[in-house]
Design a protein around this motif. Structure first.
Motif, PDB file in Angstrom:
ATOM      1  N   ARG A 124       0.741  -1.132   0.118  1.00  8.35           N
ATOM      2  CA  ARG A 124      -0.165  -0.143   0.153  1.00  8.35           C
ATOM      3  C   ARG A 124       1.039   1.283  -0.229  1.00  8.35           C
ATOM      4  NH1 ARG A 124      -5.136  -1.561   0.535  1.00  8.35           N
ATOM      5  NH2 ARG A 124      -5.453  -3.554   1.559  1.00  8.35           N
ATOM      6  N   MET A 125       2.228   1.231  -0.353  1.00  4.76           N
ATOM      7  CA  MET A 125       2.969   2.387  -0.523  1.00  4.76           C
ATOM      8  C   MET A 125       2.456   3.264  -1.789  1.00  4.76           C
ATOM      9  SD  MET A 125       6.710   0.972   0.488  1.00  4.76           S
ATOM     10  CE  MET A 125       7.751   2.717   0.269  1.00  4.76           C
ATOM     11  N   VAL A 126       1.833   2.451  -2.959  1.00  7.03           N
ATOM     12  CA  VAL A 126       1.707   3.157  -4.128  1.00  7.03           C
ATOM     13  C   VAL A 126       0.154   2.511  -4.583  1.00  7.03           C
ATOM     14  CG1 VAL A 126       1.989   3.261  -6.675  1.00  7.03           C
ATOM     15  CG2 VAL A 126       4.060   3.258  -4.801  1.00  7.03           C
ATOM     16  N   ASP A 127      -0.659   3.413  -4.939  1.00  8.24           N
ATOM     17  CA  ASP A 127      -1.952   3.092  -5.401  1.00  8.24           C
ATOM     18  C   ASP A 127      -1.952   2.993  -6.971  1.00  8.24           C
ATOM     19  OD1 ASP A 127      -4.387   2.447  -6.161  1.00  8.24           O
ATOM     20  OD2 ASP A 127      -5.438   4.057  -5.096  1.00  8.24           O
ATOM     21  N   LEU A 128      -1.698   1.703  -7.684  1.00  8.52           N
ATOM     22  CA  LEU A 128      -1.363   1.626  -8.761  1.00  8.52           C
ATOM     23  C   LEU A 128      -2.824   1.751  -9.534  1.00  8.52           C
ATOM     24  CD1 LEU A 128       0.904  -1.366  -9.161  1.00  8.52           C
ATOM     25  CD2 LEU A 128       1.402   0.989  -9.262  1.00  8.52           C
ATOM     26  N   GLY A 129      -3.700   1.714  -9.024  1.00 10.05           N
ATOM     27  CA  GLY A 129      -5.185   1.935  -9.474  1.00 10.05           C
ATOM     28  C   GLY A 129      -5.526   3.569  -9.905  1.00 10.05           C
ATOM     29  N   LYS A 130      -4.610   4.298  -9.414  1.00 10.60           N
ATOM     30  CA  LYS A 130      -4.754   5.645  -9.982  1.00 10.60           C
ATOM     31  C   LYS A 130      -3.898   5.886 -11.119  1.00 10.60           C
ATOM     32  CE  LYS A 130      -5.161   7.660  -5.244  1.00 10.60           C
ATOM     33  NZ  LYS A 130      -4.461   8.526  -4.187  1.00 10.60           N
ATOM     34  N   SER A 131      -3.495   4.854 -11.941  1.00  8.60           N
ATOM     35  CA  SER A 131      -2.710   5.046 -13.189  1.00  8.60           C
ATOM     36  C   SER A 131      -3.513   5.069 -14.300  1.00  8.60           C
ATOM     37  CB  SER A 131      -1.537   3.954 -13.152  1.00  8.60           C
ATOM     38  OG  SER A 131      -2.175   2.861 -13.488  1.00  8.60           O
ATOM     39  N   ILE A 132      -3.120   5.187 -15.346  1.00  6.84           N
ATOM     40  CA  ILE A 132      -4.259   5.285 -16.574  1.00  6.84           C
ATOM     41  C   ILE A 132      -4.389   3.760 -17.097  1.00  6.84           C
ATOM     42  CG2 ILE A 132      -3.306   7.638 -17.320  1.00  6.84           C
ATOM     43  CD1 ILE A 132      -1.830   5.980 -19.428  1.00  6.84           C
ATOM     44  N   TYR A 133      -3.569   2.935 -16.448  1.00  8.58           N
ATOM     45  CA  TYR A 133      -3.520   1.461 -17.026  1.00  8.58           C
ATOM     46  C   TYR A 133      -4.765   0.680 -16.404  1.00  8.58           C
ATOM     47  CZ  TYR A 133       0.972   3.275 -18.295  1.00  8.58           C
ATOM     48  OH  TYR A 133       2.013   3.658 -18.712  1.00  8.58           O
ATOM     49  N   LEU A 134      -5.167   1.020 -15.161  1.00  7.35           N
ATOM     50  CA  LEU A 134      -6.171   0.128 -14.592  1.00  7.35           C
ATOM     51  C   LEU A 134      -7.590   1.006 -14.505  1.00  7.35           C
ATOM     52  CD1 LEU A 134      -3.977  -1.240 -11.642  1.00  7.35           C
ATOM     53  CD2 LEU A 134      -5.114  -2.396 -13.402  1.00  7.35           C
ATOM     54  N   GLN A 135      -8.042   1.111 -15.698  1.00  9.73           N
ATOM     55  CA  GLN A 135      -9.311   1.578 -15.833  1.00  9.73           C
ATOM     56  C   GLN A 135     -10.279   0.734 -15.981  1.00  9.73           C
ATOM     57  OE1 GLN A 135      -9.473   4.612 -18.820  1.00  9.73           O
ATOM     58  NE2 GLN A 135      -7.525   5.604 -18.591  1.00  9.73           N
ATOM     59  N   GLN A 136     -11.449   0.825 -15.305  1.00 12.51           N
ATOM     60  CA  GLN A 136     -12.843  -0.028 -15.723  1.00 12.51           C
ATOM     61  C   GLN A 136     -13.396  -0.077 -17.067  1.00 12.51           C
ATOM     62  OE1 GLN A 136     -12.163  -1.715 -12.221  1.00 12.51           O
ATOM     63  NE2 GLN A 136     -13.894  -2.232 -13.232  1.00 12.51           N
ATOM     64  N   SER A 137     -13.268   0.874 -17.644  1.00 10.70           N
ATOM     65  CA  SER A 137     -13.588   0.953 -18.965  1.00 10.70           C
ATOM     66  C   SER A 137     -12.445   1.254 -19.945  1.00 10.70           C
ATOM     67  CB  SER A 137     -14.717   2.375 -19.187  1.00 10.70           C
ATOM     68  OG  SER A 137     -15.978   2.012 -18.461  1.00 10.70           O
ATOM     69  N   PHE A 138     -12.437   0.342 -20.875  1.00 14.05           N
ATOM     70  CA  PHE A 138     -11.318   0.747 -22.006  1.00 14.05           C
ATOM     71  C   PHE A 138     -11.791   0.003 -23.420  1.00 14.05           C
ATOM     72  CE2 PHE A 138     -10.064  -3.201 -19.586  1.00 14.05           C
ATOM     73  CZ  PHE A 138      -9.834  -3.875 -20.711  1.00 14.05           C
ATOM     74  N   SER A 139     -11.101   0.418 -24.417  1.00  9.16           N
ATOM     75  CA  SER A 139     -11.492  -0.211 -25.478  1.00  9.16           C
ATOM     76  C   SER A 139     -10.310  -1.273 -26.266  1.00  9.16           C
ATOM     77  CB  SER A 139     -11.512   0.888 -26.692  1.00  9.16           C
ATOM     78  OG  SER A 139     -11.620   0.377 -27.969  1.00  9.16           O
ATOM     79  N   ALA A 140     -10.499  -2.413 -25.776  1.00  5.41           N
ATOM     80  CA  ALA A 140      -9.763  -3.553 -26.456  1.00  5.41           C
ATOM     81  C   ALA A 140      -9.352  -3.378 -28.020  1.00  5.41           C
ATOM     82  CB  ALA A 140     -10.225  -4.768 -26.037  1.00  5.41           C
ATOM     83  N   PRO A 141     -10.122  -3.251 -28.830  1.00  4.13           N
ATOM     84  CA  PRO A 141      -9.781  -3.042 -30.237  1.00  4.13           C
ATOM     85  C   PRO A 141      -8.788  -1.894 -30.292  1.00  4.13           C
ATOM     86  CG  PRO A 141     -12.104  -3.369 -29.865  1.00  4.13           C
ATOM     87  CD  PRO A 141     -11.751  -3.207 -28.677  1.00  4.13           C
ATOM     88  N   VAL A 142      -9.054  -0.742 -29.870  1.00  8.31           N
ATOM     89  CA  VAL A 142      -8.136   0.595 -29.959  1.00  8.31           C
ATOM     90  C   VAL A 142      -6.896   0.168 -29.457  1.00  8.31           C
ATOM     91  CG1 VAL A 142      -7.877   3.059 -29.527  1.00  8.31           C
ATOM     92  CG2 VAL A 142     -10.286   2.035 -30.334  1.00  8.31           C
ATOM     93  N   LEU A 143      -6.913  -0.354 -28.227  1.00  8.22           N
ATOM     94  CA  LEU A 143      -5.562  -0.622 -27.762  1.00  8.22           C
ATOM     95  C   LEU A 143      -4.587  -1.519 -28.520  1.00  8.22           C
ATOM     96  CD1 LEU A 143      -6.464  -1.222 -24.063  1.00  8.22           C
ATOM     97  CD2 LEU A 143      -5.149   0.639 -24.627  1.00  8.22           C
ATOM     98  N   PHE A 144      -5.296  -2.720 -29.130  1.00  9.67           N
ATOM     99  CA  PHE A 144      -4.671  -3.849 -29.971  1.00  9.67           C
ATOM    100  C   PHE A 144      -4.409  -2.999 -31.457  1.00  9.67           C
ATOM    101  CE2 PHE A 144      -4.682  -7.083 -32.848  1.00  9.67           C
ATOM    102  CZ  PHE A 144      -3.881  -7.953 -32.201  1.00  9.67           C
ATOM    103  N   LEU A 145      -5.150  -2.395 -32.002  1.00  9.96           N
ATOM    104  CA  LEU A 145      -4.895  -1.754 -33.235  1.00  9.96           C
ATOM    105  C   LEU A 145      -3.782  -0.412 -33.018  1.00  9.96           C
ATOM    106  CD1 LEU A 145      -5.354  -0.737 -35.971  1.00  9.96           C
ATOM    107  CD2 LEU A 145      -7.031   0.995 -35.399  1.00  9.96           C
ATOM    108  N   GLY A 146      -3.630   0.219 -31.928  1.00 11.00           N
ATOM    109  CA  GLY A 146      -2.537   1.169 -31.618  1.00 11.00           C
ATOM    110  C   GLY A 146      -1.243   0.444 -31.189  1.00 11.00           C
ATOM    111  N   GLY A 147      -1.362  -0.785 -30.722  1.00  8.79           N
ATOM    112  CA  GLY A 147      -0.152  -1.651 -30.486  1.00  8.79           C
ATOM    113  C   GLY A 147       0.369  -2.075 -31.887  1.00  8.79           C
ATOM    114  N   LEU A 148      -0.541  -2.601 -32.698  1.00 13.31           N
ATOM    115  CA  LEU A 148       0.158  -2.962 -33.947  1.00 13.31           C
ATOM    116  C   LEU A 148       0.639  -1.719 -35.033  1.00 13.31           C
ATOM    117  CD1 LEU A 148      -2.973  -4.735 -35.569  1.00 13.31           C
ATOM    118  CD2 LEU A 148      -1.021  -5.751 -34.875  1.00 13.31           C
ATOM    119  N   LEU A 149       0.131  -0.437 -34.811  1.00  9.28           N
ATOM    120  CA  LEU A 149       0.573   0.650 -35.600  1.00  9.28           C
ATOM    121  C   LEU A 149       1.792   1.166 -34.973  1.00  9.28           C
ATOM    122  CD1 LEU A 149      -2.478   2.815 -35.987  1.00  9.28           C
ATOM    123  CD2 LEU A 149      -1.324   1.373 -37.713  1.00  9.28           C
TER     124      LEU A 149
END
Length: 352
Positions: A67-92
């Motif tokens: 509990r030294m760092v709350d990683l839940g406050k980062s941009i990565y651990l969002q409850q809502s996200f677009s898997a297709p856009v993440l994957f397409l962005g990774g491809l590009l």
């Protein structure tokens, strides 16, 4: 400027300095790792990358578990996200990385060594990223995300395991342990890697730098009156912000990402000068420049869509065990593979 903010900026600069030096001396780069591995040649670099991921996961999850760092406050651990856009962005991003012969962080490292090709890559990447974040391409990106995003009940590997009835602490420890053990076994199963103390050290240091970034922004920067965004090593948006800061410093403020970008360049430059590795390099032809700039544009656009690069998602995002980060990394690896093998393979060009 508050003292906590100053501390975060100074720490970001130091982290960048170390990364720049290590990156120059070890050749740390996902694209180079994949090229060597797929070609059946030097497989040490991909093991260095795997070890860095393992160390980043272990150290980051230790910080989160205590509990030294709350990683839940980062941009990565969002409850809502677009898997297709993440994957397409990774491809590009992955394919652009092959076209440009390296990712954004590698371009900063090579720029410090005197590689003028990397200057073009950094500038074009920054412009394309800013266009995708806030400029002409931003409306299309936002529309894609809104059309395809979904709210997930489980947004990370630990939360996915928790749905099986496991407690939060057990889920975190089990998910982290399985990945760390698998990655370490993969890394040290390679005899040449075991005989390369420099590559082993590079993997350890880079992984610890990721955790260091979380500690700096999530613990040292924790200020109720002047909060600092919880983040760590990532290079797409920070390179874009750094270019904007250089041009409009009076209207902007320094942050961890900008300081890290400056530190990587400075660390590489100092190391190159100290070791006699500094020498100016340029393009071999106009076609070479066009391809490199095109790859940089794809990295800028794809990196924003994927919420990070081969470091920002491949190391920092994955260290949070976020499901979206694994999706983005899968896209990056597939895009890189397509650029190195198969019908879409990028043909090598002579370098001056």
């Amino acid at each position: 400027m508050e003292s906590s903010t100053q501390l975060v900026i100074l720490a970001g600069l130091i982290i960048g300095l170390v990364y720049g030096a290590v990156g120059l001396l070890s050749g740390f780069c996902l694209m180079s790792s994949m090229r060597g591995w797929l070609a059946g040649g030097d497989g040490r670099l991909v093991r260095t990358y795997a070890l860095a991921i393992a160390v980043a996961i272990a150290a980051s999850q230790l910080l989160a578990g205590s509990r030294m760092v709350d990683l839940g406050k980062s941009i990565y651990l969002q409850q809502s996200f677009s898997a297709p856009v993440l994957f397409l962005g990774g491809l590009l991003f992955g394919y652009g990385m092959v076209l440009s012969n390296g990712c954004g962080s590698r371009a900063l490292v090579l720029l410090g060594r005197g590689n003028l090709r990397s200057f073009v890559v950094v500038i074009v990447l920054a412009m394309a990223a800013q266009m995708t974040l806030k400029g002409l391409i931003a409306p299309a990106r936002i529309a894609l995300v809104q059309a395809s995003q979904a709210t997930m009940s489980a947004n990370s590997l630990p939360s996915l395991l928790a749905t099986l009835g496991l407690g939060d602490a057990v889920s975190r420890a089990l998910a982290a342990a399985l990945l760390v053990v698998a990655l370490i076994l993969f890394a040290f199963a390679h005899p040449a890697f075991r005989r390369s103390p420099g590559q082993v050290a590079a993997g350890l240091v880079v992984g610890l730098l990721v955790a260091g970034g979380w500690f700096v922004t999530g613990y040292l920067g924790a200020d109720d009156f002047n909060p600092v965004p919880v983040t760590s090593l990532t290079f797409i948006a920070p390179i874009a912000d750094a270019l904007q800061y250089v041009m409009l410093s009076t209207g902007l403020t320094l942050n961890f990402g900008i300081a890290t970008v400056a530190g990587v360049f400075a660390g590489s430059l100092i190391t190159a000068l100290a070791t006699g590795r500094f020498h100016l390099e340029g393009y071999s032809s106009p076609r070479h420049m066009l391809r490199s700039a095109g790859g940089a544009a794809l990295m800028g656009i794809g990196g924003v869509m994927a919420f990070g690069c081969s470091v920002g998602q491949g190391l920092t995002g994955v260290s949070t065990l976020a499901l979206g980060s694994f999706i983005a990394l899968a896209g990056i690896l597939l895009g890189t593979t397509a650029g190195l093998r198969g019908s879409l393979r990028v043909q090598p060009l002579a370098v001056a």
